[in-house]
Design an enzyme around this catalytic site. Sequence first.
Site, PDB file in Angstrom:
ATOM      1  N   SER A  25       0.874  -1.179   0.000  1.00  0.00           N
ATOM      2  CA  SER A  25       0.000   0.000   0.000  1.00  0.00           C
ATOM      3  C   SER A  25       0.908   1.225   0.000  1.00  0.00           C
ATOM      4  O   SER A  25       2.100   1.129   0.337  1.00  0.00           O
ATOM      5  CB  SER A  25      -0.828  -0.012   1.287  1.00  0.00           C
ATOM      6  OG  SER A  25      -1.445   1.238   1.516  1.00  0.00           O
ATOM      7  N   TYR A  45      -2.104  -1.322  10.364  1.00  0.00           N
ATOM      8  CA  TYR A  45      -2.060  -1.414   8.893  1.00  0.00           C
ATOM      9  C   TYR A  45      -0.720  -0.897   8.378  1.00  0.00           C
ATOM     10  O   TYR A  45      -0.066  -1.536   7.548  1.00  0.00           O
ATOM     11  CB  TYR A  45      -3.232  -0.601   8.327  1.00  0.00           C
ATOM     12  CG  TYR A  45      -3.492  -0.774   6.856  1.00  0.00           C
ATOM     13  CD1 TYR A  45      -4.288  -1.821   6.386  1.00  0.00           C
ATOM     14  CD2 TYR A  45      -2.977   0.128   5.926  1.00  0.00           C
ATOM     15  CE1 TYR A  45      -4.551  -1.958   5.018  1.00  0.00           C
ATOM     16  CE2 TYR A  45      -3.235  -0.007   4.571  1.00  0.00           C
ATOM     17  CZ  TYR A  45      -4.022  -1.051   4.116  1.00  0.00           C
ATOM     18  OH  TYR A  45      -4.283  -1.184   2.765  1.00  0.00           O
TER      19      TYR A  45
END
Length: 264
Positions: A146, A159
């Site tokens: 990401s 995350y």
Amino acid sequence: MHNTTLQGKTALITGSTSGIGLGIARALAQQGAHIVLNGFGDADEIKALQASLAQDCGVKTIYHPADMSKPLEIAAMMKFATEKFGGVDILVNNAGIQHVADIEDFPVDKWDAIIAINLSSAFHTMRLALPAMKMKNWGRIINIASAHGLVGSAQKSAYVAAKHGIVGLTKAAALETAQTGVTCNAICPGWVLTPLVQKQVDARAEKEGVSIEAAKKGLLSEKQPSGEFVTPEQLGALAVFLCSEAANQVRGAAWNMDGGWTAQ
Ligand code: NAD
């Protein structure tokens, strides 16, 4: 007439019943790869998905419901793929979840689940796929990280930690396989409008008392200079490139496709 650049290969994509994983599965199937689907969802919908991929692309598709937070289920999935297709040539570690909260409020079980699903599952699939890839002297490992594998954001500690972790894991694997026909790279998407992000859009609309469209614009304007979402199809095309011979020397990259997010 079907494309054949990946004919005879088998691709296993974790978390491919939805969003980015499904976009990548479709793109690889369109190049002739047989597909192992994984992820949660309605059994009939998953069957329909399998059938449509097989029919549209002229490939074989199988499905395994392994929960990526459970190493024993991951091992069962890898064995299933080997029994059905003789091994996994292309491994896409994509399954992922999100939870948004300050560190002091972050539920411990959510932390553990995010690290297990977004990071440790990739270690397990890789440790199980690598021996056969090395033996064949061909393999592609693509880890879906990401923009949060490269930069941080508040309220996304687990995350961000998992995604930075998977970028590191990618580099270590690329070095271990550097003199083989196996490559390992990460893709770092910015905002993609999938169910994972829709939840964040909905939460923002509710919190700010604005429309869904306004919440989408707000989300993009904070981070993504292009003001446009990245699409699963664009990410699928990048995955196809990383599987090509032209990408033989792309090793250990953390390739952003993020509308300029990490250029700032
Ligand atoms: P999504 O929610 O649409 O899809 C997630 C997939 O993972 C689904 O198939 C789901 O069933 C599966 N999954 C979830 N938990 C699982 C588990 N325990 N075991 C097996 N499968 C499980 O999300 P998405 O946006 O397509 O996200 C896919 C990946 O892309 C994730 O790793 C995510 O972090 C990453 N990503 C997404 C964005 C974005 O903006 N959407 C941006 C950057 C990175």
